[in-house]
Design an enzyme around this catalytic site. Sequence first.
Site, PDB file in Angstrom:
ATOM      1  CB  THR A  71      -6.457   6.078  -4.311  1.00  0.00           C
ATOM      2  OG1 THR A  71      -6.991   4.935  -5.009  1.00  0.00           O
ATOM      3  CG2 THR A  71      -6.160   7.197  -5.312  1.00  0.00           C
ATOM      4  CG  HIS A  96     -19.196  -5.074  16.770  1.00  0.00           C
ATOM      5  ND1 HIS A  96     -19.636  -3.959  16.094  1.00  0.00           N
ATOM      6  CD2 HIS A  96     -18.900  -4.675  18.024  1.00  0.00           C
ATOM      7  CE1 HIS A  96     -19.600  -2.916  16.911  1.00  0.00           C
ATOM      8  NE2 HIS A  96     -19.159  -3.321  18.094  1.00  0.00           N
ATOM      9  CG  ASP A 124      -0.689  -0.068  -8.285  1.00  0.00           C
ATOM     10  OD1 ASP A 124       0.074   0.425  -7.423  1.00  0.00           O
ATOM     11  OD2 ASP A 124      -1.642   0.555  -8.786  1.00  0.00           O
ATOM     12  CG  HIS A 143     -16.829  -1.701  15.636  1.00  0.00           C
ATOM     13  ND1 HIS A 143     -17.505  -0.514  15.796  1.00  0.00           N
ATOM     14  CD2 HIS A 143     -16.401  -2.064  16.881  1.00  0.00           C
ATOM     15  CE1 HIS A 143     -17.496  -0.172  17.093  1.00  0.00           C
ATOM     16  NE2 HIS A 143     -16.808  -1.087  17.765  1.00  0.00           N
ATOM     17  CB  CYS A 203      -3.450   0.703  -5.781  1.00  0.00           C
ATOM     18  SG  CYS A 203      -5.029   1.383  -5.273  1.00  0.00           S
TER      19      CYS A 203
END
Length: 151
Positions: free
Chosen positions: A67, A134, A8, A98, A65
């Site tokens: 965060t 995994h 963004d 993983h 973005c």
Amino acid sequence: MKLVIAGDHSSIDLKQALKEHLEARGHEVTDLGAHTTQSTDYPVWGRLAGEAVVRGDAELGIVICGTGVGISIAANKVRGVRAACVSEPFSAQMSRRHNDANVLALGARVVGVDLAKMIVDSWLDAEFEAGGRHSHRVGLITEIDEEYRAH
Ligand code: RB5
């Protein structure tokens, strides 16, 4: 490796710095946008990058973005995306090893450019430890994806 990157309005500077860094490392990076700092909606960019990865336009995607949280949530709604929102190299590496994370989400207001480069390098240098527990666990994630897609 072919990569897509998107984010963004908050991502512009970090996105460009990472694109240049990754190209210098020999990767082919397509910047899907945004291309200006005008306020825009992070789900649009998370979706776009996620779709490009599951379509096979790129092997892996990076989304940004403020965060990293919102855009990772959005990208993870695209079937087949496993987006990891991380802010340090250890989790980035483990998300490949993983979780077979095919999208990396970063917060432009959380990490600086140099740390972001370390995170991205750790992520790209790691490989999924296929087979065994995994693969089984990632398979269980895929099952959730498919079951809820049916509703
Ligand atoms: C936009 O201001 C901000 O909400 C967005 O970049 C992101 O941090 C959302 O999770």
